[in-house]
Design a protein around this motif. Structure first.
Motif, PDB file in Angstrom:
ATOM      1  N   GLY A 101      27.160  43.869 122.612  1.00  0.00           N
ATOM      2  CA  GLY A 101      26.038  43.759 123.545  1.00  0.00           C
ATOM      3  C   GLY A 101      24.774  44.369 122.954  1.00  0.00           C
ATOM      4  O   GLY A 101      23.659  43.910 123.230  1.00  0.00           O
ATOM      5  N   THR A 102      24.938  45.402 122.154  1.00  0.00           N
ATOM      6  CA  THR A 102      23.773  46.020 121.507  1.00  0.00           C
ATOM      7  C   THR A 102      23.113  45.007 120.577  1.00  0.00           C
ATOM      8  O   THR A 102      21.884  44.841 120.573  1.00  0.00           O
ATOM      9  N   THR A 111      19.718  54.103 132.251  1.00  0.00           N
ATOM     10  CA  THR A 111      20.571  53.039 131.719  1.00  0.00           C
ATOM     11  C   THR A 111      21.402  53.633 130.598  1.00  0.00           C
ATOM     12  O   THR A 111      21.197  54.799 130.210  1.00  0.00           O
ATOM     13  N   THR A 124      20.214  50.220 125.669  1.00  0.00           N
ATOM     14  CA  THR A 124      19.039  49.444 126.103  1.00  0.00           C
ATOM     15  C   THR A 124      17.799  49.926 125.347  1.00  0.00           C
ATOM     16  O   THR A 124      16.965  49.126 124.917  1.00  0.00           O
ATOM     17  N   ALA A 181      24.711  43.451 130.642  1.00  0.00           N
ATOM     18  CA  ALA A 181      25.977  44.006 130.125  1.00  0.00           C
ATOM     19  C   ALA A 181      26.932  44.355 131.261  1.00  0.00           C
ATOM     20  O   ALA A 181      28.143  44.245 131.114  1.00  0.00           O
ATOM     21  N   GLN A 182      26.380  44.783 132.405  1.00  0.00           N
ATOM     22  CA  GLN A 182      27.249  45.277 133.480  1.00  0.00           C
ATOM     23  C   GLN A 182      27.367  44.302 134.644  1.00  0.00           C
ATOM     24  O   GLN A 182      28.021  44.618 135.638  1.00  0.00           O
ATOM     25  N   SER A 201      27.631  42.159 127.291  1.00  0.00           N
ATOM     26  CA  SER A 201      28.532  42.990 126.496  1.00  0.00           C
ATOM     27  C   SER A 201      29.952  42.727 126.968  1.00  0.00           C
ATOM     28  O   SER A 201      30.196  42.657 128.175  1.00  0.00           O
ATOM     29  N   TYR A 261      32.360  44.838 125.902  1.00  0.00           N
ATOM     30  CA  TYR A 261      32.989  46.132 125.584  1.00  0.00           C
ATOM     31  C   TYR A 261      34.214  46.311 126.490  1.00  0.00           C
ATOM     32  O   TYR A 261      34.208  45.827 127.637  1.00  0.00           O
ATOM     33  N   LYS A 270      34.068  46.635 130.355  1.00  0.00           N
ATOM     34  CA  LYS A 270      33.223  45.752 131.169  1.00  0.00           C
ATOM     35  C   LYS A 270      34.058  44.839 132.071  1.00  0.00           C
ATOM     36  O   LYS A 270      35.253  44.688 131.873  1.00  0.00           O
ATOM     37  N   ASP A 303      34.917  45.218 120.270  1.00  0.00           N
ATOM     38  CA  ASP A 303      33.522  44.935 120.610  1.00  0.00           C
ATOM     39  C   ASP A 303      33.215  43.443 120.541  1.00  0.00           C
ATOM     40  O   ASP A 303      33.752  42.737 119.683  1.00  0.00           O
ATOM     41  N   ALA A 304      32.351  42.989 121.420  1.00  0.00           N
ATOM     42  CA  ALA A 304      31.865  41.604 121.398  1.00  0.00           C
ATOM     43  C   ALA A 304      30.691  41.514 122.369  1.00  0.00           C
ATOM     44  O   ALA A 304      30.546  42.363 123.268  1.00  0.00           O
ATOM     45  N   TYR A 363      24.622  57.822 134.448  1.00  0.00           N
ATOM     46  CA  TYR A 363      24.595  58.501 133.184  1.00  0.00           C
ATOM     47  C   TYR A 363      23.965  59.861 133.434  1.00  0.00           C
ATOM     48  O   TYR A 363      22.980  59.934 134.178  1.00  0.00           O
TER      49      TYR A 363
END
Ligand code: PLP
Length: 366
Positions: free
Chosen positions: A58-59, A83, A87, A157-158, A179, A181, A184, A191-192, A309
């Motif tokens: 996702g990054t 976030t 991001t 991503a979420q 993402s 991850y 998710k 990872d993808a 976070y």
């Protein structure tokens, strides 16, 4: 009770996953093959877009979408400070500068009314995050972007599967970044990620950039890198995609149960999902002024909870050179002190939710 239990998911679908992985092994094609292409087409359909480009994370999706939208070193990009760090670090990876826009305290998403205060002549793009699975309020953000001719990128991503006023997140702006991850809602075994877009131009540029900037075999027209989605992850994601809408309904029904039980006592703020904003509950996040004590109380009673976070981006050591101080983005700072994500995964049972809520009620009486 863990906050997330992936073992239960594997127990239910392990046989399907093993068959899919075995088929990739038998094909001996491991990158940019038929699984990846099929996944891109299936995700296009889910997100209601014309193009999907599978990537390594996702990054990378954020970095390559920003590049495809023309962001370069020295440019400014508007984004919320509340976030996951990716991001902001995607912006920094290009030598561009993250410029923060505070959130709304009720949705935790970018406050559209703050954009005008933060935009400058150097602003080149806006990244909107659909935090915890709730779409941001896109209409005023897109209207603002239009007046300034700024591209908008959705950090989705979420929130895969969510919708805003009837349209899927990821399809609402110039590009959407996914993402996969492992934690998710739709997750790989590693990872993808993916960029989804209705722009043939952005899709073609991301497709080139993910493979060393090659426009034809062994012919590179610009510096890219290797961000190819691998076939094993694509095959696993395709299996899971068949279950996603059931899992999403389960999450929504569990969230409704939490909401129903929490409505009986004050002191805890459950997540908001305004009319027309479909929440997919990647996280079920409450807020409490006594968050740290509550977190400890739950953990002592073997109930998992997580703070997503604890540090807003403007107060991260990573961004100390930007010179921000506590008090600059008060809603993000307060959220970082008060949010707590409770157990949420499709296999969670309503009795377990009752236990979480009873334990929180017990805490509030202390
Ligand atoms: C909001 C947000 N943006 C970006 C990312 C980065 O995705 P990845 O971990 O796949 O690189 C994540 C997840 O990790 C995320 O939650």
């Amino acid at each position: 009770m863990p906050q997330l239990d992936l073992a239960m998911q594997y127990a239910a679908i392990g046989a399907e996953i093993r068959t899919a992985v075995e088929q990739v092994m038998a094909s001996q094609q491991f990158v940019l093959g038929r699984e990846g292409t099929a996944l891109e087409q299936e995700i296009d359909k889910l997100c209601g877009v014309a193009h999907g480009v599978g990537l390594a994370s996702g990054t990378d999706a954020l970095i390559l979408a920003l590049r495809a939208c023309g962001v370069k070193a020295g440019d400014e990009v508007l984004l919320p400070p509340f976030t996951f760090v990716a991001t902001g670090s995607a912006v920094s990876a290009l030598g561009a500068k993250p410029v923060f826009v505070d959130i709304r305290p009720d949705t935790y998403n970018m406050d559209p009314a703050e954009l005008a205060r933060r935009v400058t002549p150097r602003t080149r793009a806006i990244i909107v995050v659909h935090l915890y699975g709730l779409p941001a309020d896109m209409a005023p953000i897109l209207a603002f972007a239009k007046t300034r001719k700024l591209p908008v990128i959705e950090d989705n991503a979420q929130a895969i599967g969510a919708s805003y006023k009837g349209r899927p997140t990821g399809s609402l702006a110039d590009a959407g970044c996914l993402s996969f991850y492992p934690t998710k809602n739709l997750s790989a075994y590693g990872d993808a990620g993916m960029v989804v877009t209705n722009s043939a131009e952005i899709a073609a540029r991301v497709r080139t950039l993910r493979n060393h900037g090659q426009s034809a075999k062994y012919l590179s027209s610009e510096p890219g890198w290797n961000s190819r989605l691998d076939e094993i992850q694509a095959a696993i994601l395709r299996v899971k995609l068949r279950h996603l809408s059931n899992w999403q309904r389960a999450r929504q029904s569990l969230a409704a149960e939490y909401n129903r039980l929490f409505s009986q006592f004050p002191g805890v703020m459950p997540p908001l999902a305004p009319d027309g904003f479909e929440h997919v509950y990647h996280q079920y996040t409450i807020r409490s002024e006594q968050r740290d004590a509550l977190h400890k109380f739950l953990s002592e009673r073997k109930i998992g909870s997580t703070v997503y976070y604890p540090y807003p981006l403007h107060l991260q050591p990573l961004y100390s050179a930007l010179g921000h101080r506590a008090g600059n983005f008060p809603h993000s700072e307060r959220a970082a002190q008060e949010v707590l994500s409770l157990p949420m995964y499709p296999e969670l049972r309503k009795e377990q939710i009752a236990r979480v809520v009873e334990t929180i009620a017990e805490f509030l009486k202390c």
